[in-house]
Scaffold this motif. Structure first.
Motif, PDB file in Angstrom:
ATOM      1  N   GLU A  60     -10.940  -1.310  -0.805  1.00 38.98           N
ATOM      2  CA  GLU A  60      -9.862  -0.397  -0.439  1.00 38.98           C
ATOM      3  C   GLU A  60      -8.569  -0.804  -1.140  1.00 38.98           C
ATOM      4  O   GLU A  60      -8.313  -1.984  -1.368  1.00 38.98           O
ATOM      5  N   TYR A  61      -7.731   0.180  -1.457  1.00 40.40           N
ATOM      6  CA  TYR A  61      -6.452  -0.115  -2.093  1.00 40.40           C
ATOM      7  C   TYR A  61      -5.536  -0.879  -1.134  1.00 40.40           C
ATOM      8  O   TYR A  61      -5.361  -0.488   0.024  1.00 40.40           O
ATOM      9  N   THR A  62      -4.930  -1.970  -1.595  1.00 34.93           N
ATOM     10  CA  THR A  62      -3.998  -2.745  -0.783  1.00 34.93           C
ATOM     11  C   THR A  62      -2.603  -2.791  -1.390  1.00 34.93           C
ATOM     12  O   THR A  62      -1.659  -3.226  -0.737  1.00 34.93           O
TER      13      THR A  62
ATOM     14  N   PHE B 163      -2.599   5.413  -7.946  1.00 32.44           N
ATOM     15  CA  PHE B 163      -3.310   4.132  -7.994  1.00 32.44           C
ATOM     16  C   PHE B 163      -4.266   4.098  -9.197  1.00 32.44           C
ATOM     17  O   PHE B 163      -5.434   3.737  -9.101  1.00 32.44           O
TER      18      PHE B 163
ATOM     19  N   TYR C  22      -0.206  -2.462  -5.457  1.00 26.45           N
ATOM     20  CA  TYR C  22      -0.182  -2.241  -6.901  1.00 26.45           C
ATOM     21  C   TYR C  22       0.593  -3.377  -7.561  1.00 26.45           C
ATOM     22  O   TYR C  22       1.629  -3.815  -7.042  1.00 26.45           O
TER      23      TYR C  22
ATOM     24  N   GLN D 117       0.815  -1.209   0.000  1.00 26.07           N
ATOM     25  CA  GLN D 117       0.000   0.000   0.000  1.00 26.07           C
ATOM     26  C   GLN D 117       0.856   1.270   0.000  1.00 26.07           C
ATOM     27  O   GLN D 117       0.429   2.319  -0.480  1.00 26.07           O
TER      28      GLN D 117
ATOM     29  N   PRO E  72      -4.073  -1.252  -9.836  1.00 22.38           N
ATOM     30  CA  PRO E  72      -4.111  -1.284  -8.374  1.00 22.38           C
ATOM     31  C   PRO E  72      -4.746  -2.568  -7.878  1.00 22.38           C
ATOM     32  O   PRO E  72      -5.610  -3.141  -8.549  1.00 22.38           O
ATOM     33  N   GLU E  73      -4.332  -3.020  -6.706  1.00 22.70           N
ATOM     34  CA  GLU E  73      -4.938  -4.190  -6.067  1.00 22.70           C
ATOM     35  C   GLU E  73      -5.844  -3.692  -4.952  1.00 22.70           C
ATOM     36  O   GLU E  73      -5.518  -2.714  -4.267  1.00 22.70           O
ATOM     37  N   THR E  74      -6.968  -4.357  -4.757  1.00 27.68           N
ATOM     38  CA  THR E  74      -7.926  -3.922  -3.751  1.00 27.68           C
ATOM     39  C   THR E  74      -8.343  -5.072  -2.858  1.00 27.68           C
ATOM     40  O   THR E  74      -8.253  -6.244  -3.230  1.00 27.68           O
TER      41      THR E  74
ATOM     42  N   LYS F 112     -12.766   2.834  -9.344  1.00 30.89           N
ATOM     43  CA  LYS F 112     -11.588   2.896  -8.502  1.00 30.89           C
ATOM     44  C   LYS F 112     -10.583   3.948  -8.936  1.00 30.89           C
ATOM     45  O   LYS F 112      -9.715   4.322  -8.148  1.00 30.89           O
ATOM     46  N   ASN F 113     -10.636   4.416 -10.176  1.00 26.44           N
ATOM     47  CA  ASN F 113      -9.641   5.365 -10.639  1.00 26.44           C
ATOM     48  C   ASN F 113     -10.185   6.782 -10.720  1.00 26.44           C
ATOM     49  O   ASN F 113      -9.580   7.715 -10.206  1.00 26.44           O
TER      50      ASN F 113
END
Length: 448
Positions: free
Chosen positions: A200-202, A171, A204, A125, A193-195, A233-234
């Motif tokens: 929630e963003y966790t 992100f 990339y 993150q 990005p990873e969620t 998300k973006n």
């Protein structure tokens, strides 16, 4: 520092309008110091600083989910902030640890001399490299682990890397494009990005693939960018900042905070502010829509008390209710009903239900929040004295984008759809029926 799912006692503090930490409980003081802050200095957590700036400008009470770091660990906070004269008071109600994964320094890396398949670089993150898989070859070194994305990407791509770093730091997904990483092959780079399951963003993920010129390269479905994901998300976080500035500036003009203006100009400014708030709500709805429709979406269970939730919602919407001379009735403080559900999501559902009740009920009437306990369920209901919802429309009202023929009322037709999806994700349900004495009653059932 460890994080609890829900603070039994809020962590409080007070900041000046320019972000200086004037007073703080021990836990907030340690967070500030761990992030590099000094005593009496500007709060060292950018997310908290941004919230304080917005509250100070708008002079409104706001609540937000924020992600902060103390320099070692990441935390997800639910923060309520309100104006206090020239200052801003904050109360952190939920404090959940989101500790970054630490790489294993003894891990053996798969070395290869040529990249002939996809290499994946995973960042946490805080955009620190935590994992590299695939044919990393001589591309990734052991000392790269734990380093920031700027160090890793700049070393790999030189000045060209700035193009990709800008997207990573926001992100934002990176579409497939050629790079100069390998002069003998066509090298492609892309990322996303990873969620978490709650959206929630966790971290990339950065993908690099090299193949002979003219050869086709196969990509997994997960490596392609979904248009809904791109918006939800973006664009959502990108749009929030300019919209907040529009609202703040329009309110400054409309309320004549910097001096008197012509009456029609003040009216125009208030119209701009209301339109920007409406657009902000639509953007948030679309972001939530993307989250709840993602496969595997889940919520984080907290221990909550429904009477407390009702009083919080009534406080947050007191000004809106007063504008319509509507009295919001809440349960007595002596009455308590506990439930197991995510604090933030229950608050989101109740804010939507009470906002709708205020919007559609006649001025001068009453909106009631009631709680009760059943053997298997904890129940909170919102009733109004409006026209109600006819039996034929009681399922239709929860359909996505359904507005029952209403137009021009500022709604998106997503609030109730998202609220029911959230209720069911928490193991409960949301239904509507006839309130006693007329009007509609929305009932939220949650596991005890």
């Amino acid at each position: 520092m460890t994080g609890a799912a829900l603070s039994s006692t809020p962590v409080t503090g007070e900041l000046s309008r320019d972000g200086h930490l004037l007073r703080a409980d021990d836990r907030l003081t340690k967070l500030h110091a761990g992030a590099g802050g000094t005593r009496g200095g500007i709060i060292a957590c950018p997310a908290l600083f941004g919230l304080v700036q917005i509250v100070s400008r708008l002079q409104m009470r706001l609540a937000r989910a924020l992600i902060v770091s103390d320099g070692t660990d990441n935390f997800e906070l639910w923060v309520e902030a309100e104006p206090a004269g020239e200052n801003v008071r904050i109360a952190i109600l939920s404090w959940r640890s989101k500790t970054a994964r630490n790489p294993d320094p003894s891990a053996k890396l798969p070395w290869a001399s040529v990249m002939d398949e996809t290499m994946t670089l995973n960042f946490d993150q805080a955009l620190r490299l935590v994992r590299a898989t695939g044919p990393v070859g001589d591309v990734i070194h052991q000392e790269d682990f734990g380093c920031g994305a700027r160090h890793v990407v700049t070393r790999l791509l030189g000045d060209t890397g700035d193009i990709y770093l800008r997207d990573m730091e926001k992100f934002t997904a990176i579409g497939r494009s050629s790079t100069g990483l390998n002069t003998n092959n066509d090298t492609l780079l892309w990322g996303e990005p990873e969620t978490s399951s709650s959206g929630e963003y966790t971290g990339y993920a950065l993908y690099i693939s090299s193949a002979p010129t003219g050869a086709s390269v196969g990509y997994k479905r997960s490596q392609l960018v979904d248009p809904a994901f791109v918006f939800g998300k973006n664009l959502t976080p990108i749009l929030h900042r300019p919209l907040s500035r529009i609202i703040a500036n329009a309110d400054t003009i409309g309320n004549e905070l910097l001096g008197p203006v012509r009456y029609n100009y003040a009216t125009y400014a208030r119209d701009i502010s209301n339109a920007a708030r409406h657009l902000t709500a639509l953007v948030e709805d679309l972001g939530d829509l993307e989250a709840v429709e993602r496969p595997g979406f889940t919520t984080a269970p907290d221990r909550i008390e429904l009477g407390d939730m009702a009083r919080r919602v009534a406080g947050l919407l007191a000004l809106k209710a007063a504008d319509h001379s509507i009295n919001v009735k809440v349960p007595d403080e002596a009455m308590q009903v506990n439930a197991t559900a995510e604090f933030r999501r229950v608050l989101q559902i109740l804010l939507n239900l009470v906002t709708n009740a205020i919007r559609y009920a006649p001025d001068g009437t009453e909106v009631s929040l009631d709680i009760r306990a059943e053997p298997d369920w904890s129940i909170i209901s919102v009733s109004d004295q409006g026209s109600g919802v006819c039996a034929a429309d009681r399922e239709r009202i929860f359909v996505k984008f359904e507005r029952l023929g209403r137009s021009g009322d500022g709604g998106s037709g997503l609030g109730l759809y998202i609220s029911r999806r959230l209720a069911r994700a928490m193991g409960g349900d949301l239904t509507v029926g006839d309130a006693e004495g007329g009007g509609a009653i929305f009932t939220l059932r949650l596991p005890r």
